[in-house]
Design a protein around this motif. Structure first.
Motif, PDB file in Angstrom:
ATOM      1  N   GLU A  40      15.098   8.427 -11.570  1.00 51.56           N
ATOM      2  CA  GLU A  40      15.156   6.977 -11.417  1.00 51.56           C
ATOM      3  C   GLU A  40      16.587   6.458 -11.461  1.00 51.56           C
ATOM      4  OE1 GLU A  40      13.016   2.955 -13.223  1.00 51.56           O
ATOM      5  OE2 GLU A  40      12.893   4.852 -14.329  1.00 51.56           O
ATOM      6  N   GLU A  41      17.397   6.994 -12.353  1.00 53.09           N
ATOM      7  CA  GLU A  41      18.765   6.497 -12.506  1.00 53.09           C
ATOM      8  C   GLU A  41      19.590   6.712 -11.240  1.00 53.09           C
ATOM      9  OE1 GLU A  41      22.726   7.119 -15.363  1.00 53.09           O
ATOM     10  OE2 GLU A  41      20.829   8.127 -15.847  1.00 53.09           O
ATOM     11  N   THR A  42      19.604   7.940 -10.733  1.00 56.13           N
ATOM     12  CA  THR A  42      20.379   8.220  -9.527  1.00 56.13           C
ATOM     13  C   THR A  42      19.747   7.562  -8.307  1.00 56.13           C
ATOM     14  OG1 THR A  42      19.210  10.327  -9.207  1.00 56.13           O
ATOM     15  CG2 THR A  42      21.298  10.390 -10.413  1.00 56.13           C
ATOM     16  N   GLY A  43      18.420   7.449  -8.311  1.00 51.24           N
ATOM     17  CA  GLY A  43      17.732   6.821  -7.192  1.00 51.24           C
ATOM     18  C   GLY A  43      18.068   5.350  -7.066  1.00 51.24           C
ATOM     19  N   GLU A  44      18.044   4.636  -8.181  1.00 55.79           N
ATOM     20  CA  GLU A  44      18.387   3.214  -8.162  1.00 55.79           C
ATOM     21  C   GLU A  44      19.852   3.016  -7.763  1.00 55.79           C
ATOM     22  OE1 GLU A  44      16.475   0.807  -8.256  1.00 55.79           O
ATOM     23  OE2 GLU A  44      14.702   1.224  -9.479  1.00 55.79           O
ATOM     24  N   LYS A  45      20.710   3.892  -8.261  1.00 57.76           N
ATOM     25  CA  LYS A  45      22.139   3.802  -7.925  1.00 57.76           C
ATOM     26  C   LYS A  45      22.357   4.020  -6.439  1.00 57.76           C
ATOM     27  CE  LYS A  45      26.665   5.816  -9.013  1.00 57.76           C
ATOM     28  NZ  LYS A  45      27.382   6.834  -9.821  1.00 57.76           N
ATOM     29  N   ALA A  46      21.683   5.032  -5.875  1.00 51.20           N
ATOM     30  CA  ALA A  46      21.821   5.326  -4.447  1.00 51.20           C
ATOM     31  C   ALA A  46      21.285   4.182  -3.599  1.00 51.20           C
ATOM     32  CB  ALA A  46      21.096   6.619  -4.110  1.00 51.20           C
ATOM     33  N   ALA A  47      20.176   3.590  -4.032  1.00 54.57           N
ATOM     34  CA  ALA A  47      19.592   2.476  -3.292  1.00 54.57           C
ATOM     35  C   ALA A  47      20.533   1.276  -3.288  1.00 54.57           C
ATOM     36  CB  ALA A  47      18.243   2.096  -3.898  1.00 54.57           C
TER      37      ALA A  47
END
Length: 259
Positions: A40-47
């Motif tokens: 979730e952390e890297t996913g939100e950052k990438a988004a």
């Protein structure tokens, strides 16, 4: 297929490495993109960085994948492009003798199954959902959609300890043509990229001496692959409507050695 703002795409494993590079390349062309990733952390950052939509997903779960596609389509509409980059592996010998005690250890079956479920079944799970959604669309220039898978040089030249990973990636290569035939009447294409050694975040944690040695193994160019080069190939597979049922090696002509 024309790549522009009229397209919607889903990229699994899209929060880092090959997947993130593909997200960036699609977004640069105006494509609406949903990032599927477990982290979730890297996913939100990438988004946030790319202007994509993040959908937290576990590709081992039907329910999780179904919910992620529902969220992605609610935000971006039905995708015409699916790029599957989610995967992983382990390094365990098939059977190994302990040099000190002489005891023999074997590759645990559950750990072998996990690698196949993550890579092969996880990829297939996403393909089936995406293809079903694409089948609801009208063709544009004779196409409803395109799916792109990620295999590995290990599919044909697995190194020592890669039995599970090699099997999982070889299965992705093996099912590509069959799925292309299954979906041909629906005007949905599918291709697979078979990368060699790429400079992904996970690999770049290795010591520089090891990275230099890996790069030197590649005949030409003698370096690690760049994630942007993977993304470029993925976009060409989207664009080129006559490319179907193929596995394309992207590896600088490397053929992996036993270790």
């Amino acid at each position: 297929m024309k790549i522009d703002s009229s397209l919607s795409a889903v990229v699994t494993g899209g929060a880092s490495g090959l997947g993130l590079a593909t997200v960036k390349a699609l977004r640069a062309q105006g494509v609406k993109v949903a990032i599927f990733d477990l982290n979730e952390e890297t996913g939100e950052k990438a988004a946030e960085e790319t202007g994509a939509v993040f959908c937290q997903v576990d590709v081992l779960s039907d329910e999780s994948v179904d919910a992620a596609f529902a969220k992605a389509r609610a935000a971006n509409g039905q995708e015409r492009v699916l790029v599957c980059c989610a995967g992983g592996g382990n390094a365990i010998p098939t059977a190994r003798r302990n040099k000190e005690t002489g005891a023999v250890d074997i590759f645990p079956s559950d750990k072998f199954e996990w690698v196949l479920k993550l890579n092969t079944v996880g990829t297939f799970r996403c393909i089936t959902r995406s293809a079903a959604g694409m089948m609801t669309l009208d063709p544009i220039d004779g196409e409803r959609g395109v799916c792109i898978n990620t295999a590995s040089a290990a599919a044909t030249e697995g190194q020592m300890g890669q039995a599970a990973y090699s099997a999982a990636k070889a299965a992705i290569v093996g099912m590509t043509l069959t799925i292309a035939r299954d979906l041909a009447r629906e005007n949905i294409r599918i291709n697979t990229i078979q990368p060699g050694i790429f400079a992904t975040p996970a690999l770049m944690k290795a010591p520089q001496k090891m990275l230099d040695a890996l790069g030197a193994m590649v005949p030409n160019p003698a370096r690690l692959g760049n994630a942007d080069e993977y993304a470029s190939m993925a976009l060409e597979m989207v664009r080129n409507g006559y490319l179907n049922g193929e596995t394309v090696r992207l590896d600088g002509a490397i053929r992996m050695q036993p270790r």
